[in-house]
Design an enzyme around this catalytic site. Sequence first.
Site, short mmCIF file in Angstrom:
data_model
loop_
_atom_site.label_atom_id
_atom_site.label_comp_id
_atom_site.label_asym_id
_atom_site.label_seq_id
_atom_site.Cartn_x
_atom_site.Cartn_y
_atom_site.Cartn_z
N ASP A 273 5.41 -1.46 -5.05
CA ASP A 273 4.36 -2.30 -4.48
C ASP A 273 4.58 -2.45 -2.98
OD1 ASP A 273 3.57 -2.72 -7.09
OD2 ASP A 273 4.59 -4.66 -7.25
N ARG A 274 3.51 -2.64 -2.23
CA ARG A 274 3.62 -2.84 -0.79
C ARG A 274 4.53 -4.01 -0.46
NH1 ARG A 274 1.06 -5.33 3.61
NH2 ARG A 274 -0.23 -6.69 2.32
#
Length: 292
Positions: free
Chosen positions: A132-133
């Site tokens: 995930d970012r």
Amino acid sequence: MIRADTPSTLHLPPGDFATVLDALCSHFPRIERACWQDRMRRGRVLDAHGQPIDEGTPCRVGMPVRYFREVANEPAVPGEELVLHADEHLVVVDKPHFLPVIPAGGYVRQTLLARLVQRLGNPALVPLHRLDRDTAGLVLFSAQPATRDAYLSLFRERRIVKRYEALAPPLPQLEFPCVHRSRLEVGDPFFRMREVAGEPNSRTRIEVVERGSRLWRYALEPLTGRKHQLRVHMASLGAPICNDRFYPQLQERREDDPSRPLQLLASGLAFVDPVSGQAREFRSGRVLVSRN
């Protein structure tokens, strides 16, 4: 306008769409129809063979559509990626918080992939998995097509051990180590996941490595690879990971705050290299420190 140098690919989802244009507008509701029409007229939307798609091209479920991302104002992402290993087959990188792995949303150049291609001069780089970012830590990249599938098989066949660390509230009512099992499905909105009744399709092994008065440091090992699995599992147990903007409740959208990153770190990877036969283990050099 910042434009991607390489295209992204979407396999058209099911739906009552007459044209590819209709499907794209439905799948990307934040992008105006006129924007897609303009991209098509400039040859920035292509089929699997690299041929331009126009406004009248019929929609077919599963049809691959290649499109070049464009953003007007791309935000800069602070923090620097650290290359821990690089050879002709494999690249291992320690990613900072807030940096996307691949182009997505409003990010084109400020991605781990784009930075590495420029830094290493290798346009053949492809991430073997995703973070995930908001999550920091280790990401593996394939450096060439010839051996790519051998490394992908590590994930398909679950022959790679992935270790994470997280800071979250205490769970004194549980005995550790424990394995949390549940069935995860796409939630609402589409980018969130949720637990539902039914046969479990996700498993996470959880241990406690440090017990503070307010927060505990957890060691998490995903035994399956569902989207947002660790974040959903910890939230469902009553210990959401610190600074999680998605779970247990979706928070109002706001700018990234470098002083409040998600306290989740992809801390370790271990596997037998399918090309060399060598046992490999990599550790992130980053440390989770809560400032709450």
